[in-house]
Motif scaffolding. Structure first.
Motif, PDB file in Angstrom:
ATOM      1  N   ASN A 131      47.712  37.357 -35.962  1.00 54.28           N
ATOM      2  CA  ASN A 131      47.753  36.415 -34.845  1.00 54.28           C
ATOM      3  C   ASN A 131      49.203  36.023 -34.565  1.00 54.28           C
ATOM      4  OD1 ASN A 131      44.842  36.265 -34.831  1.00 54.28           O
ATOM      5  ND2 ASN A 131      45.002  34.968 -36.643  1.00 54.28           N
ATOM      6  N   ILE A 132      49.590  36.099 -33.307  1.00 47.73           N
ATOM      7  CA  ILE A 132      50.961  35.768 -32.948  1.00 47.73           C
ATOM      8  C   ILE A 132      51.064  34.274 -32.643  1.00 47.73           C
ATOM      9  CG2 ILE A 132      52.916  36.262 -31.448  1.00 47.73           C
ATOM     10  CD1 ILE A 132      52.005  38.605 -33.264  1.00 47.73           C
ATOM     11  N   GLY A 133      51.723  33.551 -33.552  1.00 52.01           N
ATOM     12  CA  GLY A 133      51.974  32.132 -33.370  1.00 52.01           C
ATOM     13  C   GLY A 133      53.294  31.928 -32.664  1.00 52.01           C
ATOM     14  N   SER A 134      54.062  30.942 -33.109  1.00 53.09           N
ATOM     15  CA  SER A 134      55.344  30.655 -32.458  1.00 53.09           C
ATOM     16  C   SER A 134      56.130  29.652 -33.282  1.00 53.09           C
ATOM     17  CB  SER A 134      55.113  30.081 -31.056  1.00 53.09           C
ATOM     18  OG  SER A 134      56.320  29.588 -30.497  1.00 53.09           O
ATOM     19  N   ILE A 135      57.442  29.751 -33.192  1.00 58.53           N
ATOM     20  CA  ILE A 135      58.303  28.723 -33.769  1.00 58.53           C
ATOM     21  C   ILE A 135      57.948  27.345 -33.192  1.00 58.53           C
ATOM     22  CG2 ILE A 135      60.103  29.108 -32.024  1.00 58.53           C
ATOM     23  CD1 ILE A 135      62.186  28.451 -34.138  1.00 58.53           C
ATOM     24  N   ASN A 136      57.487  27.323 -31.942  1.00 58.81           N
ATOM     25  CA  ASN A 136      57.170  26.045 -31.320  1.00 58.81           C
ATOM     26  C   ASN A 136      55.833  25.483 -31.792  1.00 58.81           C
ATOM     27  OD1 ASN A 136      59.579  26.219 -30.010  1.00 58.81           O
ATOM     28  ND2 ASN A 136      58.723  26.853 -28.046  1.00 58.81           N
ATOM     29  N   GLY A 137      55.025  26.323 -32.425  1.00 52.87           N
ATOM     30  CA  GLY A 137      53.824  25.840 -33.085  1.00 52.87           C
ATOM     31  C   GLY A 137      54.123  25.284 -34.459  1.00 52.87           C
ATOM     32  N   GLN A 138      55.287  25.618 -34.987  1.00 56.83           N
ATOM     33  CA  GLN A 138      55.718  25.108 -36.289  1.00 56.83           C
ATOM     34  C   GLN A 138      56.571  23.861 -36.149  1.00 56.83           C
ATOM     35  OE1 GLN A 138      57.714  28.797 -37.409  1.00 56.83           O
ATOM     36  NE2 GLN A 138      56.135  29.231 -38.929  1.00 56.83           N
ATOM     37  N   ALA A 139      57.475  23.880 -35.185  1.00 56.49           N
ATOM     38  CA  ALA A 139      58.462  22.801 -35.054  1.00 56.49           C
ATOM     39  C   ALA A 139      58.206  21.879 -33.871  1.00 56.49           C
ATOM     40  CB  ALA A 139      59.858  23.404 -34.926  1.00 56.49           C
ATOM     41  N   GLY A 140      57.303  22.290 -32.959  1.00 58.08           N
ATOM     42  CA  GLY A 140      57.117  21.530 -31.730  1.00 58.08           C
ATOM     43  C   GLY A 140      58.204  21.853 -30.725  1.00 58.08           C
ATOM     44  N   GLN A 141      57.966  21.490 -29.468  1.00 64.10           N
ATOM     45  CA  GLN A 141      58.965  21.722 -28.426  1.00 64.10           C
ATOM     46  C   GLN A 141      58.716  20.772 -27.266  1.00 64.10           C
ATOM     47  OE1 GLN A 141      61.723  23.608 -28.302  1.00 64.10           O
ATOM     48  NE2 GLN A 141      62.111  22.722 -26.297  1.00 64.10           N
ATOM     49  N   TYR A 142      59.752  20.137 -26.824  1.00 66.09           N
ATOM     50  CA  TYR A 142      59.686  19.219 -25.677  1.00 66.09           C
ATOM     51  C   TYR A 142      59.070  19.934 -24.477  1.00 66.09           C
ATOM     52  CZ  TYR A 142      61.376  15.881 -22.156  1.00 66.09           C
ATOM     53  OH  TYR A 142      61.473  14.962 -21.132  1.00 66.09           O
ATOM     54  N   GLY A 143      58.111  19.277 -23.839  1.00 65.41           N
ATOM     55  CA  GLY A 143      57.498  19.837 -22.635  1.00 65.41           C
ATOM     56  C   GLY A 143      56.450  20.893 -22.902  1.00 65.41           C
ATOM     57  N   GLN A 144      56.019  21.018 -24.153  1.00 74.33           N
ATOM     58  CA  GLN A 144      55.040  22.061 -24.480  1.00 74.33           C
ATOM     59  C   GLN A 144      53.935  21.548 -25.410  1.00 74.33           C
ATOM     60  OE1 GLN A 144      57.085  25.620 -26.024  1.00 74.33           O
ATOM     61  NE2 GLN A 144      56.854  26.529 -24.006  1.00 74.33           N
ATOM     62  N   VAL A 145      53.414  20.370 -25.146  1.00 75.31           N
ATOM     63  CA  VAL A 145      52.374  19.878 -26.053  1.00 75.31           C
ATOM     64  C   VAL A 145      51.152  20.791 -26.066  1.00 75.31           C
ATOM     65  CG1 VAL A 145      53.096  17.463 -25.984  1.00 75.31           C
ATOM     66  CG2 VAL A 145      51.436  18.281 -24.312  1.00 75.31           C
ATOM     67  N   ASN A 146      50.835  21.400 -24.928  1.00 77.01           N
ATOM     68  CA  ASN A 146      49.696  22.322 -24.880  1.00 77.01           C
ATOM     69  C   ASN A 146      49.983  23.601 -25.661  1.00 77.01           C
ATOM     70  OD1 ASN A 146      51.620  23.163 -22.999  1.00 77.01           O
ATOM     71  ND2 ASN A 146      50.202  23.236 -21.259  1.00 77.01           N
ATOM     72  N   TYR A 147      51.131  24.208 -25.398  1.00 75.32           N
ATOM     73  CA  TYR A 147      51.510  25.462 -26.056  1.00 75.32           C
ATOM     74  C   TYR A 147      51.702  25.253 -27.559  1.00 75.32           C
ATOM     75  CZ  TYR A 147      54.128  29.836 -26.804  1.00 75.32           C
ATOM     76  OH  TYR A 147      54.555  31.067 -27.251  1.00 75.32           O
ATOM     77  N   ALA A 148      52.404  24.183 -27.932  1.00 69.25           N
ATOM     78  CA  ALA A 148      52.643  23.924 -29.353  1.00 69.25           C
ATOM     79  C   ALA A 148      51.338  23.645 -30.081  1.00 69.25           C
ATOM     80  CB  ALA A 148      53.602  22.742 -29.513  1.00 69.25           C
ATOM     81  N   ALA A 149      50.416  22.917 -29.440  1.00 68.60           N
ATOM     82  CA  ALA A 149      49.127  22.640 -30.061  1.00 68.60           C
ATOM     83  C   ALA A 149      48.332  23.922 -30.264  1.00 68.60           C
ATOM     84  CB  ALA A 149      48.327  21.658 -29.203  1.00 68.60           C
ATOM     85  N   ALA A 150      48.327  24.796 -29.264  1.00 68.24           N
ATOM     86  CA  ALA A 150      47.586  26.055 -29.377  1.00 68.24           C
ATOM     87  C   ALA A 150      48.170  26.936 -30.468  1.00 68.24           C
ATOM     88  CB  ALA A 150      47.602  26.784 -28.036  1.00 68.24           C
ATOM     89  N   LYS A 151      49.487  27.064 -30.499  1.00 70.89           N
ATOM     90  CA  LYS A 151      50.116  27.924 -31.491  1.00 70.89           C
ATOM     91  C   LYS A 151      49.982  27.339 -32.901  1.00 70.89           C
ATOM     92  CE  LYS A 151      51.582  31.302 -28.872  1.00 70.89           C
ATOM     93  NZ  LYS A 151      51.063  32.677 -29.036  1.00 70.89           N
ATOM     94  N   SER A 152      50.081  26.026 -33.028  1.00 72.37           N
ATOM     95  CA  SER A 152      49.844  25.399 -34.321  1.00 72.37           C
ATOM     96  C   SER A 152      48.415  25.652 -34.775  1.00 72.37           C
ATOM     97  CB  SER A 152      50.120  23.898 -34.231  1.00 72.37           C
ATOM     98  OG  SER A 152      49.922  23.274 -35.479  1.00 72.37           O
ATOM     99  N   GLY A 153      47.484  25.584 -33.838  1.00 70.39           N
ATOM    100  CA  GLY A 153      46.092  25.883 -34.143  1.00 70.39           C
ATOM    101  C   GLY A 153      45.900  27.304 -34.641  1.00 70.39           C
ATOM    102  N   ILE A 154      46.666  28.228 -34.096  1.00 70.00           N
ATOM    103  CA  ILE A 154      46.590  29.622 -34.539  1.00 70.00           C
ATOM    104  C   ILE A 154      46.956  29.740 -36.008  1.00 70.00           C
ATOM    105  CG2 ILE A 154      47.801  31.850 -34.354  1.00 70.00           C
ATOM    106  CD1 ILE A 154      47.731  31.439 -31.305  1.00 70.00           C
ATOM    107  N   HIS A 155      47.957  28.973 -36.441  1.00 68.44           N
ATOM    108  CA  HIS A 155      48.358  29.051 -37.851  1.00 68.44           C
ATOM    109  C   HIS A 155      47.251  28.531 -38.762  1.00 68.44           C
ATOM    110  CE1 HIS A 155      52.251  30.463 -36.712  1.00 68.44           C
ATOM    111  NE2 HIS A 155      52.529  29.380 -36.022  1.00 68.44           N
ATOM    112  N   GLY A 156      46.569  27.464 -38.360  1.00 67.92           N
ATOM    113  CA  GLY A 156      45.452  26.964 -39.141  1.00 67.92           C
ATOM    114  C   GLY A 156      44.268  27.916 -39.119  1.00 67.92           C
ATOM    115  N   PHE A 157      43.973  28.462 -37.957  1.00 70.96           N
ATOM    116  CA  PHE A 157      42.910  29.462 -37.796  1.00 70.96           C
ATOM    117  C   PHE A 157      43.142  30.637 -38.746  1.00 70.96           C
ATOM    118  CE2 PHE A 157      41.416  33.393 -35.853  1.00 70.96           C
ATOM    119  CZ  PHE A 157      40.152  33.089 -35.350  1.00 70.96           C
TER     120      PHE A 157
END
Length: 240
Positions: A131-157
């Motif tokens: 599964n392709i996550g993102s640095i922004n799912g690990q560290a968060g990113q301004y203006g991306q609460v939706n994207y960061a939440a989805a990518k963080s969810g991928i890591h838990g999944f």
């Protein structure tokens, strides 16, 4: 007989690089895409890899798409969940539709595709899901609460499904790219991109091929003892 892989979002950017890396390993690749028929045709003509169109955010479409791939290429033993979109805005400007669409595609797509492919892998007692996550799912990113939440969810999944699949020979891992030289990053305003690159210790954007090589390893026979892991490929920008 060659193993069969599906790479979602597999005709452009990081997805195209992953499709090519797996093909180079002797894997029969089906590259999924969502909308751009012209670019998908050009991808197939350029690389000789079949492209299959469906929306990964649609549960029924994923089941039908996987069935079609298996009818044409054989049982799917490798799945790379790469498809993703952005709908960036700060929270107070973000609409419910912007939130829902990113969660539906980026996180829901992982569930939909794994749900369609995992039972067959489990029954055959061999499978690879990356599964392709993102640095922004690990560290968060301004203006991306939706994207960061989805990518963080991928890591838990990834970690949860890895525990379910381990005894059946199905490994589940994630790759978390940093900022990669793709069309998505090219859309970032130059003055913002300059600040991003300044924070990357190696001093440059990553290349899609560098992500693809990490994915290809996790999909290989040699990676059978690696599961539940997240491989961060970000030039040292976030050490997690």
């Amino acid at each position: 007989m060659a193993r069969v892989a599906i790479v979602t979002g597999g005709t452009r950017g990081i997805g195209e690089a992953i499709s090519l890396a797996l093909k180079d390993q002797g894997v029969r690749v089906a590259a999924n895409y969502a909308g751009n028929d012209e670019k998908a045709r050009a991808f197939t003509e350029r690389n000789g890899i079949a492209a299959f169109k469906w929306d990964v955010g649609d549960f029924a479409a994923c089941a039908a798409g996987v069935k079609r791939v298996e009818e044409e290429l054989g049982p799917v033993e490798i799945l790379v969940n790469n498809a993703g979109i952005t709908r960036d805005a700060t929270l107070h400007k973000m609409t419910a539709e912007m939130w829902d669409e990113v969660i539906r595609i980026n996180l829901g797509g992982c569930f939909n595709m794994a749900h369609a492919c995992y039972p067959g892998m489990r029954s055959r007692r061999w499978g690879r899901i990356v599964n392709i996550g993102s640095i922004n799912g690990q560290a968060g990113q301004y203006g991306q609460v939706n994207y960061a939440a989805a990518k963080s969810g991928i890591h838990g999944f990834t970690k949860a499904l890895a525990q379910e699949g381990a005894r059946s020979g199905v490994t589940v891992n994630a790759v978390a790219p940093g900022y990669i030289d793709t069309d998505m990053v090219a859309a970032v305003p130059p003055e913002v991109l300059e600040k991003i690159v300044a924070k990357i210790p190696v001093g440059r954007l990553g290349q899609a091929s560098e992500i693809a090589r990490g994915v290809a390893f996790l999909c290989s026979e040699e990676a059978g003892f690696v599961t539940g892991s997240t491989l961060s490929i970000n030039g040292g920008q976030h050490m997690y």
